[in-house]
Design a protein around this motif. Structure first.
Motif, PDB file in Angstrom:
ATOM      1  N   PHE A 143       0.823  -1.211   0.000  1.00 41.68           N
ATOM      2  CA  PHE A 143       0.000   0.000   0.000  1.00 41.68           C
ATOM      3  C   PHE A 143       0.853   1.256   0.000  1.00 41.68           C
ATOM      4  N   LEU A 144       0.213   2.297  -0.417  1.00 38.69           N
ATOM      5  CA  LEU A 144       0.835   3.621  -0.430  1.00 38.69           C
ATOM      6  C   LEU A 144      -0.285   4.629  -0.215  1.00 38.69           C
ATOM      7  N   MET A 145      -0.060   5.521   0.710  1.00 38.13           N
ATOM      8  CA  MET A 145      -1.099   6.515   0.987  1.00 38.13           C
ATOM      9  C   MET A 145      -0.493   7.897   0.858  1.00 38.13           C
ATOM     10  N   ASN A 146      -1.201   8.793   0.221  1.00 35.29           N
ATOM     11  CA  ASN A 146      -0.708  10.166   0.143  1.00 35.29           C
ATOM     12  C   ASN A 146      -1.755  11.094   0.734  1.00 35.29           C
ATOM     13  N   ARG A 174      -2.346  12.276 -11.830  1.00 34.07           N
ATOM     14  CA  ARG A 174      -1.748  12.349 -10.497  1.00 34.07           C
ATOM     15  C   ARG A 174      -1.777  10.979  -9.794  1.00 34.07           C
ATOM     16  N   SER A 205       0.525   7.909 -11.034  1.00 37.32           N
ATOM     17  CA  SER A 205       1.902   7.817 -10.533  1.00 37.32           C
ATOM     18  C   SER A 205       1.955   7.060  -9.205  1.00 37.32           C
ATOM     19  N   LEU A 206       0.892   7.164  -8.417  1.00 32.69           N
ATOM     20  CA  LEU A 206       0.853   6.406  -7.160  1.00 32.69           C
ATOM     21  C   LEU A 206       0.707   4.916  -7.450  1.00 32.69           C
ATOM     22  N   ARG A 246       3.871   3.298  -8.565  1.00 28.99           N
ATOM     23  CA  ARG A 246       4.847   3.029  -7.506  1.00 28.99           C
ATOM     24  C   ARG A 246       4.597   1.687  -6.827  1.00 28.99           C
ATOM     25  N   ILE A 247       3.322   1.328  -6.618  1.00 25.68           N
ATOM     26  CA  ILE A 247       3.064   0.034  -5.961  1.00 25.68           C
ATOM     27  C   ILE A 247       2.963  -1.110  -6.968  1.00 25.68           C
ATOM     28  N   ILE A 257       4.148  -4.816   1.524  1.00 24.18           N
ATOM     29  CA  ILE A 257       5.066  -3.688   1.365  1.00 24.18           C
ATOM     30  C   ILE A 257       4.332  -2.443   1.848  1.00 24.18           C
ATOM     31  N   ASN A 297       4.335   1.423   2.443  1.00 25.91           N
ATOM     32  CA  ASN A 297       5.035   2.638   2.019  1.00 25.91           C
ATOM     33  C   ASN A 297       4.610   3.803   2.909  1.00 25.91           C
ATOM     34  N   GLY A 324       5.132   7.812   3.836  1.00 27.14           N
ATOM     35  CA  GLY A 324       5.685   9.061   3.325  1.00 27.14           C
ATOM     36  C   GLY A 324       4.676   9.789   2.488  1.00 27.14           C
ATOM     37  N   TYR A 325       5.135  10.456   1.444  1.00 25.96           N
ATOM     38  CA  TYR A 325       4.220  11.249   0.633  1.00 25.96           C
ATOM     39  C   TYR A 325       4.832  11.567  -0.719  1.00 25.96           C
ATOM     40  N   LYS A 326       3.949  12.064  -1.574  1.00 27.07           N
ATOM     41  CA  LYS A 326       4.364  12.558  -2.881  1.00 27.07           C
ATOM     42  C   LYS A 326       3.837  13.979  -2.954  1.00 27.07           C
ATOM     43  N   PHE A 378       9.207   8.233   0.095  1.00 30.03           N
ATOM     44  CA  PHE A 378       8.597   7.088   0.783  1.00 30.03           C
ATOM     45  C   PHE A 378       9.684   6.178   1.369  1.00 30.03           C
TER      46      PHE A 378
END
Lengths: 291, 93
Positions: free
Chosen positions: A146-149, A224, A227-228, A231-232, B2, B4, B6-8, B15
């Protein structure tokens, strides 16, 4: 007196499944997703959705959670005491006064999307009110990556609300209107919502139509979040949750940029997190860990 | 998993990625002590695995929190990575 129109205001509502008699259910669970913009409460009877409510959170998270829950239970005859386990999730998950457990919205969205879209879903883009989450999960809805912005408002519902107000277009019409352009304009260049609004004002002054500016913004928003996802790592099937999933202008451009079609939801995409929380609650009941 | 943290934003991607499948196998978690900025913490995740993550208060300023190990000269001495025996930590910048 000048009437101020609230273009950003989206429809709040509740729903009840008329085919379910909750008193016949063996296990009743609930999930409450307290987001920064909206709150949802979902009540499930034996893993079937019985009732839900979707409304704005307001400035008070505990109250937002209570109001959403009360609205979901409206006219059902069910009380909080009838629910075997309640799980809080979302930005305000620790502020749900009646919750037995708090679980992150990342795990809940994966679980909810697995239920909502089926076990083939592998990548989920949650486009929420004030953050974006790219999630990869397995066939059971367990998070793999996961990735959170949540630092930048670009690509979020709040950003879209802001744009709807600027252009005087109802938030619910933004997507459709953005598709009414003869030729796709280049996306607005600024990722920051504040600067994007400034850029949009300049484009309107230079003669661009409202539809064209909306198309440029929806396109920037889609770009936008791509791109997230990159990344994952993108894996099909792909699904979108959250309020922006209802915006066809963003969804269609996102699909085009990714080269994949998003799965069609069976339920309101905004309730995925609360639905996942209710499913986690069911698992806790089965393990005897609900209190 | 995984994870992550951080931020963009307009200035780039920041990250820290933690492979929790590897991290959960390490009991000592020496990376927490090794980080000079103290940004890492141990916790039980949603699946009850005890893993390391970036503290909430550092997630939106990680570029600055990690600056001590990443000077502008480009020299990198990532103490967290060096201490991580299972090689579970990666940085995107």
């Amino acid at each position: 007196m000048v009437e101020v129109k609230e273009f950003w205001r989206w429809k709040e509502y509740n729903w009840k499944n008329p085919d379910i008699q909750w008193k016949d259910a063996a296990v009743i669970t609930a999930g409450v997703d307290v987001g920064s913009v909206s709150s949802q409460a979902v009540v499930m009877c034996d893993n079937e959705i019985y009732a839900f409510a979707n409304m704005r959170t307001g400035s008070d998270s505990p109250n937002g959670a209570l109001n959403a829950m009360k609205w979901a239970l409206e006219d059902t005859g069910m009380t909080l005491d009838d629910i075997h386990c309640k799980v809080g999730t979302g930005y305000g998950r620790v502020n749900v006064p009646f919750a037995d457990r708090a679980i992150t919205e990342i795990a809940c969205h994966a679980k909810g999307a697995n239920y909502m879209y089926g076990p083939t879903v592998r990548t989920i883009m949650d486009m929420g009110g004030q953050d974006c989450k790219a999630i990869r999960c397995d066939e059971k809805g367990k998070v793999v990556s996961f990735l959170m912005n949540d630092k930048c408002a670009a690509g979020t519902g709040r950003g879209m609300e802001s744009f709807a107000s600027l252009l005087g277009v109802s938030i619910e019409e933004v997507g459709e209107l953005s598709l009414q352009v003869e030729e796709e304009p280049p996306p607005v260049s600024n990722t920051c919502v504040v600067f994007a609004k400034t850029e949009a004002t300049g484009l309107l002054r230079s003669g661009w139509s409202t539809e064209k500016v909306l198309a440029a913004y929806c396109s920037a928003m889609a770009h936008r979040v791509v791109s997230l996802l990159e990344r994952i790592g993108m894996e099909e099937d792909f699904a979108i949750t959250g309020g922006i999933a209802k915006n066809v202008g963003v969804v269609s451009r996102l699909e085009k940029e990714l080269g994949v079609k998003a799965l069609k939801p069976r339920y309101d995409t905004q309730i995925a997190g609360a639905m996942g929380a209710a499913l986690f609650a069911k698992a806790l009941v089965e393990k005897g860990e609900n209190r | 998993m995984i994870a992550n943290y951080g931020y963009k934003d307009g200035s780039g991607d920041f990250f820290i990625s933690i492979d929790t499948n590897k991290c959960m196998e390490c009991e000592e978690k020496p990376c927490m002590e090794a980080c000079p900025a103290g940004i890492l913490e141990k916790f039980a995740d949603d699946y009850n695995d005890v893993v390391v993550g970036v503290k909430e208060e550092h997630r939106k300023k990680i570029k600055y929190s990690c600056a001590e190990c990443k000077p502008a000269s480009g020299k990198r001495n990532l103490a967290c990575q060096a201490a991580c025996k299972p090689d579970a930590i990666a940085h995107t910048w």
